[in-house]
Scaffold this active site. Structure first.
Site, PDB file in Angstrom:
ATOM      1  N   CYS A   1      -1.554  40.040  76.963  1.00 60.92           N
ATOM      2  CA  CYS A   1      -1.002  39.595  75.684  1.00 60.92           C
ATOM      3  C   CYS A   1      -0.486  40.786  74.862  1.00 60.92           C
ATOM      4  O   CYS A   1       0.506  41.384  75.221  1.00 60.92           O
ATOM      5  CB  CYS A   1      -2.025  38.755  74.928  1.00 60.92           C
ATOM      6  SG  CYS A   1      -1.296  37.785  73.583  1.00 60.92           S
TER       7      CYS A   1
ATOM      8  N   HIS B   1      -3.426  34.628  78.701  1.00 62.50           N
ATOM      9  CA  HIS B   1      -4.816  35.100  78.715  1.00 62.50           C
ATOM     10  C   HIS B   1      -5.522  34.626  79.990  1.00 62.50           C
ATOM     11  O   HIS B   1      -5.977  33.484  80.058  1.00 62.50           O
ATOM     12  CB  HIS B   1      -5.563  34.582  77.481  1.00 62.50           C
ATOM     13  CG  HIS B   1      -5.162  35.263  76.211  1.00 62.50           C
ATOM     14  ND1 HIS B   1      -5.777  36.406  75.754  1.00 62.50           N
ATOM     15  CD2 HIS B   1      -4.183  34.975  75.312  1.00 62.50           C
ATOM     16  CE1 HIS B   1      -5.212  36.793  74.617  1.00 62.50           C
ATOM     17  NE2 HIS B   1      -4.240  35.941  74.333  1.00 62.50           N
TER      18      HIS B   1
ATOM     19  N   GLU C   1      -8.422  35.426  80.963  1.00 59.21           N
ATOM     20  CA  GLU C   1      -9.868  35.382  80.783  1.00 59.21           C
ATOM     21  C   GLU C   1     -10.381  34.052  80.263  1.00 59.21           C
ATOM     22  O   GLU C   1     -11.585  33.770  80.357  1.00 59.21           O
ATOM     23  CB  GLU C   1     -10.318  36.505  79.831  1.00 59.21           C
ATOM     24  CG  GLU C   1      -9.921  36.326  78.371  1.00 59.21           C
ATOM     25  CD  GLU C   1      -8.534  36.843  78.028  1.00 59.21           C
ATOM     26  OE1 GLU C   1      -8.284  37.110  76.837  1.00 59.21           O
ATOM     27  OE2 GLU C   1      -7.706  36.985  78.960  1.00 59.21           O
TER      28      GLU C   1
END
Length: 531
Positions: free
Chosen positions: A79, A177, A179
């Site tokens: 990001c 993202h 994660e």
């Protein structure tokens, strides 16, 4: 030498989640402020740049010298990290027509690229950014796009021709993202980077942690004695067992009962610690706490009084231990169950501290005790894995988090022994019912919940009818949340039959309660605790 992934934190709320995902790959990682890249990085096998609340064009935006690791280590920008790399190396980042937030699908994926090896077509990802990359630097190429984002992922062209990337020093960057849960193959992407690209041997495990830490503790502590404050929670308990394995009876634990623990918790926990072979001093200081809390209803003031009294009681007991030790085996250490999330503060990268994390709160300087924190690199789920490796009882390992002030922050208004009695009884019915309820998938309900507890609305009275009589008693609110790390939490969708059974039992058995409610607020905006 232990391999390490460095995660540079630019202030993202999900930086800890990146760390957890890397640890789940049995790889050690360290989260550092963006401007604290280590001078000695000989053990670093890769670098990840996190997201950020800032735009790369903001005057106060965080910046890092990419030359310290780009070209020397494999790098993954996420990001803001991806936008910062592009903007710094000659690409272009501009404000998006509208904020790109939420689910998206990769319409184009270079599946030959090692970062996307094994990816499905149209793989779902999660976007969250106000700027977007409109041009990438010279020497870089696009490797993934969505319908709205051309440069969803890009990389530098430098990579080994044989496809083996353990010695690769290239740069990869994604504007989504990986994660977060909503990026369906995010864990695969991180595995491709950490294992295939960076060459992790995946040797970070609970077993290796125990062996290494016990050896380090023996060397660090020598023949010294150690004091540890126990709370009954998993962190301090695992810390105690780990230290006991290293130094045996040279560890003395102190467990303070402030009178606002759960029903019979003091005796139950003391019995559990005895079964673990720990040397524990139990201190019933409830009279002092109740006396000092009399008439106090402000939540913050209650917390301060409990914190102050705990330190005073703990210090008094610790002084007795320090003063009683022989010169050949002095007590020189204070151990704490501090874990990694306690030490990571996003605002530390601005030089500010938003919250101190000391289990005890500080001992008098004249005691000259050094701090020992053997769990300081672990996340909560890793602490539990270490507990299992140490063969601790499952019920102790799986315990939900419980606030330091105890039931005092689950009673609205001032604290009395009667109010604590009411809440203890209601809470005990609720929690035991969770332990005894088996869901359709065979899992115990308690194990599905991050944290649960009852709240006594003692400043409110509710009209009710019991038998032929009118009652005017207190409502109890039940709270249960699911979460990964308590930074965000969603209310748990408990089975209706379970809720009906618990409500009925609390109202019938707990004197002073005639109504049960369920809290369906998520965090944010509501916190997990009521006070």
């Amino acid at each position: 030498m232990q391999q390490k992934i460095i995660i540079l934190d630019f202030g993202s709320q999900t930086t800890q989640l990146i760390g957890r995902r890397v640890r789940e790959l049995d790889t050690f990682c360290e989260i550092l402020p963006y401007n604290k890249y280590p001078d000695d990085d000989s053990d670093v096998i890769g670098v990840i740049l996190s997201g950020s609340p800032y735009s790369v064009h903001d005057p106060e935006a965080f910046k890092v010298d990419l030359g310290r690791f780009v070209g020397r280590k494999p790098v993954l920008g996420i990001c803001y990290g991806a936008q910062f790399i592009s903007n710094t190396l000659g690409g272009r980042v501009e404000k998006a027509d509208s904020r790109e937030y939420g689910r998206a699908h990769l319409a184009f994926i270079d599946k030959e690229n090692p970062l996307f090896r094994g990816f499905d077509d149209n793989s779902q990802v999660w976007m969250s950014h106000g700027d977007t990359i409109t041009a990438i630097p010279a020497g870089f190429r696009c490797i993934a796009s969505t319908a709205d984002v051309k440069y969803a992922a890009y990389c530098s062209d430098e990579r080994p021709s044989d496809g083996k990337s353990t010695d690769c020093k290239s740069v990869w960057a994604v504007q989504f993202h990986p994660e977060v849960y909503h990026t369906v193959q995010g864990t695969l992407l991180l595995k491709n980077f950490v294992v295939d690209i960076c060459g992790s041997r995946q040797q970070w495990s609970a077993a290796s942690f125990v062996d290494t830490t016990v050896a380090e503790l023996k060397q660090q502590l020598g023949d010294d004695r150690v004091i540890l404050g126990l709370s009954g929670g998993v962190d301090s308990s695992v810390c105690a067992v780990l230290l006991n394995k290293a130094i045996g009876d040279r560890l003395t634990c102190i467990f303070v009962d402030h009178g606002m623990l759960r029903k019979n918790e003091f005796s139950k926990v003391m019995e559990a610690y005895k079964g673990l072979g720990l040397n524990v001093i139990g201190v019933d200081a409830s009279e002092k706490f109740f006396s000092d809390l009399a008439g106090v209803s402000d939540p913050e003031q209650k917390r301060k009084i409990i914190g102050r009294d705990f330190v005073e009681v703990f210090n008094a007991e610790a002084k007795k231990i320090v003063n009683s030790q022989s010169s050949d085996s002095k007590c020189r250490w204070l151990a704490q169950g501090t874990i990694y999330p306690d030490r990571i503060e996003s605002l530390n990268i601005t030089g500010k501290v938003i919250k101190s994390h000391h289990n005890v709160g500080g001992l008098p300087k004249e005691m000259h005790l050094q701090l020992c924190e053997p769990l300081k690199w672990l996340f909560k789920d890793e602490v539990r894995r270490v507990g299992r490796q140490l063969q601790m009882p499952e019920r102790l390992i799986k315990r939900h988090p419980f606030p330091g002030p105890g039931l005092a922050v689950r009673i609205l208004g001032d604290i009395t022994r009667e109010k604590v009695r009411i809440l203890q009884d209601a809470d005990d019915i609720y929690i035991e019912a969770m332990h005894n309820y088996v869901c359709e998938d065979g899992e115990v309900l308690y194990d599905k919940i991050w944290q649960a507890g009852a709240v006594l609305l003692s400043t409110v009275r509710s009209v009710g009818v019991m038998g032929d009589e009118r009652t005017y008693e207190h409502p109890v609110a039940l709270r249960a949340v699911t979460s990964m790390d308590a930074m965000t939490a969603d209310w748990a969708h408990l089975p209706y039959d379970f809720m009906a059974r618990v409500s009925n039992e609390i109202i019938n058995k707990v004197r002073g309660v005639n109504r049960v409610c369920y809290d369906i607020s998520s965090k944010p905006p509501a916190t997990i605790e009521w006070e």
